[in-house]
Every structure is written in structure tokens, then in C-alpha cells.
Design a protein around this motif. Structure first.
Motif, short mmCIF file in Angstrom:
data_model
loop_
_atom_site.label_atom_id
_atom_site.label_comp_id
_atom_site.label_asym_id
_atom_site.label_seq_id
_atom_site.Cartn_x
_atom_site.Cartn_y
_atom_site.Cartn_z
N PRO A 1 8.17 -9.28 11.23
CA PRO A 1 9.39 -8.47 11.14
C PRO A 1 9.74 -8.21 9.67
CG PRO A 1 9.68 -10.28 12.69
CD PRO A 1 8.40 -10.54 11.96
N VAL A 2 10.18 -7.03 9.38
CA VAL A 2 10.46 -6.64 8.00
C VAL A 2 11.53 -7.52 7.36
CG1 VAL A 2 11.55 -4.80 6.66
CG2 VAL A 2 9.58 -4.29 8.10
N PHE A 3 12.51 -7.97 8.14
CA PHE A 3 13.59 -8.77 7.53
C PHE A 3 13.07 -10.11 7.00
CE2 PHE A 3 13.72 -10.50 11.86
CZ PHE A 3 13.94 -11.86 11.65
N GLN A 4 11.89 -10.52 7.42
CA GLN A 4 11.31 -11.76 6.91
C GLN A 4 10.52 -11.55 5.61
OE1 GLN A 4 8.97 -13.67 9.97
NE2 GLN A 4 10.70 -13.86 11.38
N LEU A 5 10.41 -10.32 5.17
CA LEU A 5 9.65 -10.01 3.96
C LEU A 5 10.57 -9.92 2.75
CD1 LEU A 5 7.36 -7.17 5.41
CD2 LEU A 5 6.77 -9.58 5.09
N SER A 6 10.01 -10.23 1.58
CA SER A 6 10.77 -10.07 0.34
C SER A 6 10.94 -8.59 0.01
CB SER A 6 10.03 -10.77 -0.80
OG SER A 6 8.82 -10.06 -1.10
N GLY A 7 11.77 -8.30 -0.99
CA GLY A 7 11.97 -6.91 -1.40
C GLY A 7 10.68 -6.26 -1.84
N GLY A 8 9.88 -6.97 -2.63
CA GLY A 8 8.61 -6.43 -3.07
C GLY A 8 7.66 -6.18 -1.91
N GLU A 9 7.66 -7.08 -0.93
CA GLU A 9 6.80 -6.91 0.24
C GLU A 9 7.27 -5.74 1.10
OE1 GLU A 9 5.27 -11.49 0.98
OE2 GLU A 9 7.24 -10.86 1.74
N GLN A 10 8.57 -5.55 1.20
CA GLN A 10 9.09 -4.41 1.96
C GLN A 10 8.68 -3.09 1.30
OE1 GLN A 10 13.24 -4.61 3.11
NE2 GLN A 10 13.12 -6.82 3.42
N GLN A 11 8.72 -3.03 -0.03
CA GLN A 11 8.28 -1.81 -0.69
C GLN A 11 6.79 -1.58 -0.44
OE1 GLN A 11 9.16 0.98 -1.37
NE2 GLN A 11 9.92 1.11 -3.47
N ARG A 12 6.03 -2.66 -0.33
CA ARG A 12 4.61 -2.51 -0.03
C ARG A 12 4.38 -1.99 1.39
NH1 ARG A 12 1.88 -7.96 -1.60
NH2 ARG A 12 3.88 -8.79 -2.26
N VAL A 13 5.23 -2.36 2.32
CA VAL A 13 5.15 -1.78 3.66
C VAL A 13 5.42 -0.28 3.59
CG1 VAL A 13 6.19 -1.72 5.97
CG2 VAL A 13 5.76 -3.91 4.87
N ALA A 14 6.43 0.11 2.79
CA ALA A 14 6.72 1.54 2.61
C ALA A 14 5.53 2.26 1.99
CB ALA A 14 7.97 1.72 1.76
N LEU A 15 4.84 1.61 1.06
CA LEU A 15 3.63 2.18 0.48
C LEU A 15 2.54 2.36 1.53
CD1 LEU A 15 3.11 0.38 -2.95
CD2 LEU A 15 3.43 2.83 -2.60
N ALA A 16 2.36 1.33 2.37
CA ALA A 16 1.36 1.42 3.43
C ALA A 16 1.67 2.57 4.38
CB ALA A 16 1.30 0.10 4.20
N ARG A 17 2.96 2.80 4.64
CA ARG A 17 3.36 3.92 5.50
C ARG A 17 2.94 5.25 4.88
NH1 ARG A 17 9.54 3.73 6.67
NH2 ARG A 17 9.59 4.17 4.44
N LEU A 18 3.08 5.37 3.56
CA LEU A 18 2.63 6.58 2.88
C LEU A 18 1.11 6.76 2.99
CD1 LEU A 18 4.51 6.89 -0.53
CD2 LEU A 18 4.68 8.40 1.43
N ILE A 19 0.38 5.66 2.83
CA ILE A 19 -1.07 5.73 2.89
C ILE A 19 -1.52 6.24 4.25
CG2 ILE A 19 -3.19 4.34 2.93
CD1 ILE A 19 -1.83 2.51 0.84
N VAL A 20 -0.91 5.73 5.32
CA VAL A 20 -1.33 6.13 6.67
C VAL A 20 -0.90 7.56 6.98
CG1 VAL A 20 -1.07 5.63 9.14
CG2 VAL A 20 -1.34 3.75 7.52
N LYS A 21 0.30 7.95 6.57
CA LYS A 21 0.77 9.31 6.84
C LYS A 21 0.02 10.33 6.00
CE LYS A 21 4.78 12.35 7.13
NZ LYS A 21 6.23 12.52 6.95
N ASN A 22 -0.30 9.98 4.74
CA ASN A 22 -1.06 10.85 3.84
C ASN A 22 -0.41 12.23 3.67
OD1 ASN A 22 -3.16 11.30 2.08
ND2 ASN A 22 -4.64 11.87 3.65
#
Length: 222
Positions: A138-159
């Protein structure tokens, strides 16, 4: 995914009542390019990104992408443009805290490429940003830096063809700031246009060009 058309800002202006935020703003943002938008607080960096992202209207001027003037799109057309063409990376991450990393990435997609392929793509994207095996966290268990990395991964997949990043590294350490820049650079290698609003001198220096907002005269170019 390859973007072959630039974004052309043609004599844009933004006013709030009698206050002129910026005017006479003209620039061409090319595919394969990172452009940094700089300027003092209150100069309208976020507002410019919002205008290009069709989240608010410019007061005058045009935003041209291919044959389309974004300032003249109807509601449905604007919604499709945001869905099909744009990707966002913002300081507050824009994630659903109670949902998993995988679910947040899926929510950002226009259409699914198929369950098995999507699962592999999400896994590869999370691995790229240093979150391998965290799909079900769950995202709420991630740190701020890790959450931004999830947002980055979302960009990678959406392209997406166009990426708008508003202070994407403001609360990150140097290592995560470098990761953000590296991933955005990979997107431009695929032909994307990246526009970053930032106060970070390091991020601005790493961009291909800078647009410095200098209200109310417009912009200076670097």
C-alpha cells in the motif's frame, strides 16, 4: 512511442483580474527535449504547466500541438488529450494512499495491454525505480521518496508523449533527484517532451534549455 510534433507557445498571457502573471510568452518545446521552467515564487511556473495540461485557461494566446490549438479544445477533446497524450509528475505524487503501488500504476493507464503483459510491465517499471517486489505494498506504507518512485513507474508504463513535472524533486534527496532526472531523460530518448517547473538549480542546469518567467514582460530563454 515517438512524438514528432513540438509544443508551440504563441504569445500566451495569464491574468487574474488586474494582475498580470505573464504575458507575451512564446517558445517552442521540441520532442526529445527537457525544458526547465524557472523563476521566483509567484511567477506562474505551475500555472504555465496547468495551462498546457488544460487544467486552467490562458487569458490570451495559443498553445499549438500539431494541428490542434489546445486553447480551443472542447471539454471532451481536452479530456481525451489529457488521457491519451499527457503524463504528470507532481510534488504531492497524486497517488491513492490506500491502494497498492500496482493499482496506482494501473489507474494511470488509458487502456490495458493485457493482464500478463501489464503485470510484467509494472514489475519492470518498479524494478527500474528501485522498488522491485513492492507491487502489493500500500502506498501509505511507503516513504515520500518511494511514493515519488511509484509515480515515476506510472510514467514509465503509460509512456506519454508530453510530461509535465511540477517541482518533482522538491522534497527528495540527491539520489532520488538524480533518479527522477534519469527517468525523465529516458522518456525524452523515446521522443517525449518534458517540461519541468523547478526551483532546483541542479535540475535546471541538467535540462536542455530553460524558460525563465519574468512577469509581466514574458520569458527569457536559456
Amino acid at each position: 512511442m515517438t512524438s514528432t510534433v513540438p509544443i508551440i507557445l504563441d504569445d500566451l498571457s495569464k491574468r487574474y483580474g488586474t494582475r498580470v502573471l505573464w504575458q507575451g510568452l512564446s517558445a517552442t518545446l521540441n520532442p526529445g527535449e527537457i525544458a526547465a521552467v524557472t523563476g521566483p515564487s509567484g511567477s506562474g511556473k505551475s500555472t504555465l504547466l496547468n495551462a498546457i495540461g488544460l487544467l486552467e485557461n490562458a487569458s490570451a494566446g495559443r498553445i499549438l500541438v500539431g494541428d490542434h490549438d489546445l486553447t480551443r479544445l472542447r471539454f471532451g477533446q481536452a479530456r481525451r488529450f489529457r488521457r491519451d497524450t499527457l503524463g504528470y509528475l507532481f510534488q504531492n505524487f497524486a497517488l491513492v494512499g490506500s491502494a497498492t503501488a500496482s493499482t496506482n500504476i494501473r489507474l494511470g493507464l488509458v487502456r490495458s495491454p493485457g493482464r500478463e503483459l501489464l503485470t510484467r510491465s509494472i514489475g519492470a517499471a518498479l524494478e527500474r525505480v528501485g522498488l522491485a517486489g513492492r507491487e502489493r505494498t500500500p502506498v501509505f506504507q511507503l516513504s515520500g521518496g518511494e511514493q515519488q518512485r511509484v509515480a515515476l513507474a506510472r510514467l514509465i508504463v503509460k509512456n506519454p508523449r508530453i510530461i509535465l513535472a511540477d517541482e518533482p524533486t522538491a522534497s527528495l534527496d540527491a539520489g532520488n533527484e538524480k533518479l527522477v532526472l534519469d527517468v525523465l531523460r529516458e522518456r525524452t530518448a523515446e521522443g517525449a517532451i518534458v517540461l519541468i517547473a523547478t526551483h532546483s538549480a541542479a535540475l535546471a542546469a541538467a535540462a536542455d534549455r530553460t524558460l525563465t518567467l519574468a512577469p509581466p514582460a514574458g520569458i527569457s530563454r536559456g
